[in-house]
Motif scaffolding. Structure first.
Motif, PDB file in Angstrom:
ATOM      1  N   ILE B 184       0.851  -1.204   0.000  1.00  0.00           N
ATOM      2  CA  ILE B 184       0.000   0.000   0.000  1.00  0.00           C
ATOM      3  C   ILE B 184       0.882   1.249   0.000  1.00  0.00           C
ATOM      4  CG2 ILE B 184      -1.683   1.363   1.326  1.00  0.00           C
ATOM      5  CD1 ILE B 184      -2.832  -1.273   2.390  1.00  0.00           C
ATOM      6  N   THR B 185       1.871   1.247   0.890  1.00  0.00           N
ATOM      7  CA  THR B 185       2.702   2.454   1.027  1.00  0.00           C
ATOM      8  C   THR B 185       3.630   2.647  -0.172  1.00  0.00           C
ATOM      9  OG1 THR B 185       4.125   1.100   2.426  1.00  0.00           O
ATOM     10  CG2 THR B 185       2.689   2.630   3.549  1.00  0.00           C
ATOM     11  N   ILE B 186       4.197   1.559  -0.687  1.00  0.00           N
ATOM     12  CA  ILE B 186       5.115   1.709  -1.828  1.00  0.00           C
ATOM     13  C   ILE B 186       4.336   2.057  -3.102  1.00  0.00           C
ATOM     14  CG2 ILE B 186       6.751   0.441  -3.325  1.00  0.00           C
ATOM     15  CD1 ILE B 186       7.720  -0.940  -0.689  1.00  0.00           C
ATOM     16  N   SER B 187       3.102   1.512  -3.207  1.00  0.00           N
ATOM     17  CA  SER B 187       2.299   1.828  -4.399  1.00  0.00           C
ATOM     18  C   SER B 187       2.013   3.326  -4.478  1.00  0.00           C
ATOM     19  CB  SER B 187       0.995   1.043  -4.392  1.00  0.00           C
ATOM     20  OG  SER B 187       0.188   1.475  -3.323  1.00  0.00           O
ATOM     21  N   ALA B 188       1.896   3.965  -3.298  1.00  0.00           N
ATOM     22  CA  ALA B 188       1.672   5.423  -3.280  1.00  0.00           C
ATOM     23  C   ALA B 188       2.855   6.149  -3.927  1.00  0.00           C
ATOM     24  CB  ALA B 188       1.476   5.908  -1.857  1.00  0.00           C
ATOM     25  N   GLU B 197      -0.100  15.899   0.058  1.00  0.00           N
ATOM     26  CA  GLU B 197      -0.992  15.723   1.208  1.00  0.00           C
ATOM     27  C   GLU B 197      -2.214  14.873   0.882  1.00  0.00           C
ATOM     28  OE1 GLU B 197      -1.875  19.461   3.079  1.00  0.00           O
ATOM     29  OE2 GLU B 197       0.217  19.815   3.544  1.00  0.00           O
ATOM     30  N   THR B 198      -2.794  15.104  -0.305  1.00  0.00           N
ATOM     31  CA  THR B 198      -4.005  14.359  -0.689  1.00  0.00           C
ATOM     32  C   THR B 198      -3.698  12.865  -0.767  1.00  0.00           C
ATOM     33  OG1 THR B 198      -4.364  16.254  -2.114  1.00  0.00           O
ATOM     34  CG2 THR B 198      -5.948  14.463  -2.310  1.00  0.00           C
ATOM     35  N   GLU B 199      -2.550  12.582  -1.381  1.00  0.00           N
ATOM     36  CA  GLU B 199      -2.165  11.184  -1.544  1.00  0.00           C
ATOM     37  C   GLU B 199      -1.924  10.512  -0.186  1.00  0.00           C
ATOM     38  OE1 GLU B 199       0.920   8.771  -4.311  1.00  0.00           O
ATOM     39  OE2 GLU B 199       0.997  10.944  -4.327  1.00  0.00           O
ATOM     40  N   LEU B 200      -1.237  11.241   0.676  1.00  0.00           N
ATOM     41  CA  LEU B 200      -0.969  10.705   2.018  1.00  0.00           C
ATOM     42  C   LEU B 200      -2.264  10.484   2.792  1.00  0.00           C
ATOM     43  CD1 LEU B 200       2.175  12.639   3.217  1.00  0.00           C
ATOM     44  CD2 LEU B 200       1.926  10.182   3.119  1.00  0.00           C
ATOM     45  N   LYS B 201      -3.222  11.392   2.589  1.00  0.00           N
ATOM     46  CA  LYS B 201      -4.515  11.290   3.272  1.00  0.00           C
ATOM     47  C   LYS B 201      -5.234  10.021   2.824  1.00  0.00           C
ATOM     48  CE  LYS B 201      -8.549  13.760   3.737  1.00  0.00           C
ATOM     49  NZ  LYS B 201      -9.448  14.597   2.971  1.00  0.00           N
ATOM     50  N   ASP B 202      -5.207   9.785   1.510  1.00  0.00           N
ATOM     51  CA  ASP B 202      -5.839   8.564   0.982  1.00  0.00           C
ATOM     52  C   ASP B 202      -5.133   7.327   1.532  1.00  0.00           C
ATOM     53  OD1 ASP B 202      -7.622  10.026  -0.438  1.00  0.00           O
ATOM     54  OD2 ASP B 202      -6.573   9.867  -2.364  1.00  0.00           O
ATOM     55  N   THR B 207      -4.437   2.416   5.075  1.00  0.00           N
ATOM     56  CA  THR B 207      -3.658   1.732   6.123  1.00  0.00           C
ATOM     57  C   THR B 207      -4.482   1.598   7.419  1.00  0.00           C
ATOM     58  OG1 THR B 207      -2.622   3.822   6.677  1.00  0.00           O
ATOM     59  CG2 THR B 207      -1.327   2.320   5.322  1.00  0.00           C
ATOM     60  N   THR B 208      -5.293   2.624   7.721  1.00  0.00           N
ATOM     61  CA  THR B 208      -6.136   2.543   8.925  1.00  0.00           C
ATOM     62  C   THR B 208      -7.170   1.430   8.772  1.00  0.00           C
ATOM     63  OG1 THR B 208      -5.849   4.933   9.156  1.00  0.00           O
ATOM     64  CG2 THR B 208      -7.488   3.921  10.573  1.00  0.00           C
ATOM     65  N   LEU B 209      -7.747   1.315   7.563  1.00  0.00           N
ATOM     66  CA  LEU B 209      -8.720   0.232   7.324  1.00  0.00           C
ATOM     67  C   LEU B 209      -8.038  -1.127   7.479  1.00  0.00           C
ATOM     68  CD1 LEU B 209     -10.769   1.603   4.279  1.00  0.00           C
ATOM     69  CD2 LEU B 209     -11.633   1.158   6.574  1.00  0.00           C
ATOM     70  N   PHE B 210      -6.809  -1.217   6.971  1.00  0.00           N
ATOM     71  CA  PHE B 210      -6.038  -2.462   7.102  1.00  0.00           C
ATOM     72  C   PHE B 210      -5.798  -2.772   8.583  1.00  0.00           C
ATOM     73  CE2 PHE B 210      -1.850  -4.435   7.676  1.00  0.00           C
ATOM     74  CZ  PHE B 210      -2.021  -5.614   6.973  1.00  0.00           C
ATOM     75  N   ASP B 211      -5.410  -1.739   9.342  1.00  0.00           N
ATOM     76  CA  ASP B 211      -5.156  -1.914  10.778  1.00  0.00           C
ATOM     77  C   ASP B 211      -6.408  -2.402  11.508  1.00  0.00           C
ATOM     78  OD1 ASP B 211      -2.668  -0.963  10.244  1.00  0.00           O
ATOM     79  OD2 ASP B 211      -2.989   1.035  11.124  1.00  0.00           O
ATOM     80  N   ILE B 212      -7.571  -1.843  11.129  1.00  0.00           N
ATOM     81  CA  ILE B 212      -8.841  -2.236  11.769  1.00  0.00           C
ATOM     82  C   ILE B 212      -9.113  -3.721  11.537  1.00  0.00           C
ATOM     83  CG2 ILE B 212     -11.359  -1.996  11.470  1.00  0.00           C
ATOM     84  CD1 ILE B 212     -10.993   0.998  11.551  1.00  0.00           C
ATOM     85  N   VAL B 213      -8.917  -4.154  10.284  1.00  0.00           N
ATOM     86  CA  VAL B 213      -9.160  -5.567   9.952  1.00  0.00           C
ATOM     87  C   VAL B 213      -8.188  -6.469  10.726  1.00  0.00           C
ATOM     88  CG1 VAL B 213      -9.081  -7.276   8.074  1.00  0.00           C
ATOM     89  CG2 VAL B 213     -10.105  -5.034   7.678  1.00  0.00           C
ATOM     90  N   VAL B 214      -6.916  -6.091  10.720  1.00  0.00           N
ATOM     91  CA  VAL B 214      -5.880  -6.903  11.387  1.00  0.00           C
ATOM     92  C   VAL B 214      -6.119  -6.968  12.896  1.00  0.00           C
ATOM     93  CG1 VAL B 214      -3.415  -6.960  11.944  1.00  0.00           C
ATOM     94  CG2 VAL B 214      -4.134  -6.645   9.600  1.00  0.00           C
TER      95      VAL B 214
END
Lengths: 92, 297
Positions: B184-188, B197-202, B207-214
């Protein structure tokens, strides 16, 4: 019923606990009692026992043949039970 | 009133860019410094979080060294990575007030997001591999396959292929879990090498959604054996994971709603979660010691 394979440290822990238990109940610890409690063959139990003796965790009186735990052995039992409880508390 | 989340993470600012720029610059156009109160608050939160993560990592690393079970290494590694992510979070806050170093601010925010997700992934890895180690050892130790498995693993059986596929998926799953945060981070970076900033926000949302699932997975896997063993006294650690899950959930609320209470709540909940984890460790260890003292008496 077949029993799950035990880790070496787990075996050490069980042997040391069996020694402690035997001393608590019968005042003396005998190899056959320990073998019975740990569910090990006599040869395997003695191999582990020799290793424990080399690590200065147990002491065997040469004249009476009775076994006792050293302070290092007691410390191992305490630390092992602490850490195993920790792993269990984390659901691991 | 300035949103504290915007203060801590200007990259998240959704209201207007002018607000963020106004914070960055003083009235006379000179680059303004980080407010001391905010700096102190960030430092206290960071130091507390790192300390709590380090304590957890050290205790579980000791468990790994002592027991020798390889799968246990995921948990201390995860918490160590999480502690490192808090360092970058603090650096991001410091650099967010230096307009000249916006690229550094974005870089630190990017590293923080990557490390945080990676940390949670490593913790989840411990739970994932624990189940597998159990199932493999139970089959291996029995020596012979159970009767049901004999039928399933017959090459003539149509179920054989589906089980084989399932096994492959289960085998690859840990690698996928570990690589997702990095992907996710490298694809950015592939989309745009210079992060904006917009890209980092997305990216932060993904990553937060991933963290929630994990964290949800960790919570369930952690809770199951304790409930089965009817060990209600040891439910502190699942509760700590639930609080860490709540932290991520609060960040999602803040992402959509820009609610400052959600952000402050996320910090409090994070510290409470890590604190509860450390308390659980102390509780387990002290209960063993007190039991031994009772036996000695």
């Amino acid at each position: 019923m077949r029993q799950e394979k035990r880790h070496k440290l787990q075996l050490f822990y069980e042997i040391l606990c069996a020694i402690e238990d035997d001393i608590d109940h019968n005042k003396v610890a005998r190899p056959t009692h320990i073998q019975h409690n740990c569910r090990l063959s006599y040869d395997k139990m003695m191999n582990h026992f020799i290793e424990l003796r080399h690590k200065y965790m147990v002491y065997r009186d040469s004249s009476t043949g009775l076994i006792s735990l050293t302070s290092k052995g007691k410390k191992f039992v305490k630390q092992y039970s602490e850490l195993i409880n920790l792993i269990e508390s984390a659901g691991l | 009133m300035t949103d504290p989340f915007t203060l801590l993470h200007p990259s998240y600012a959704t209201t207007t860019t002018t607000t963020t720029i106004a914070i960055h610059h003083g009235t006379n156009g000179v680059v303004s410094a980080l407010p001391p109160s905010l700096s102190l608050f960030s430092l206290v939160v960071t130091v507390a979080s790192i300390f709590l993560c380090s304590v957890i990592a050290i205790y579980f690393y000791r468990s790994y060294r002592f027991s020798g079970f390889g799968y246990l290494l995921g948990l201390p590694t995860g918490f160590a990575i999480l502690a490192a992510s808090f360092v970058f979070e603090h650096l991001n806050v410091i650099y967010s007030y230096s307009y000249a170093n916006e690229s550094l601010e974005n870089l630190f925010f990017w590293i923080q997001l990557a490390l945080q997700s990676e940390g949670f992934a490593f913790i989840a890895l411990s739970y994932m591999l624990k189940n597998r180690a159990g199932s493999i050892s139970s089959i291996a130790n029995n020596g012979l396959l159970p009767d049901t498995y004999k039928v399933f693993f017959s090459p003539h059986n149509w179920i054989y292929s589906s089980i084989k596929i399932r096994e492959i998926i289960v085998g690859v799953l840990p690698m996928i879990l570990i690589s997702i945060p990095l992907m996710i981070t490298i694809s950015a970076l592939f989309v745009q090498p210079i992060l904006n900033e917009t890209e980092l926000k997305d990216m932060s949302l993904y990553t937060t959604l991933f963290d929630i699932v994990v964290l949800g997975y960790i919570f369930v896997k952690c809770l199951k054996p304790l409930v089965k063993a009817a060990n209600i006294k040891l439910l502190y650690i699942p509760a700590a994971f639930a609080l860490l899950w709540l932290e991520q959930y609060s960040l999602i609320i803040h992402y959509f709603d820009n609610n400052q209470f959600a952000f402050i709540g996320s910090i409090i909940v994070r510290l409470a979660g890590l604190g509860l984890f450390v308390y659980a460790i102390r509780y387990v260890i002290s209960s063993v010691r007190s039991r031994e003292m009772e036996v000695e008496r």
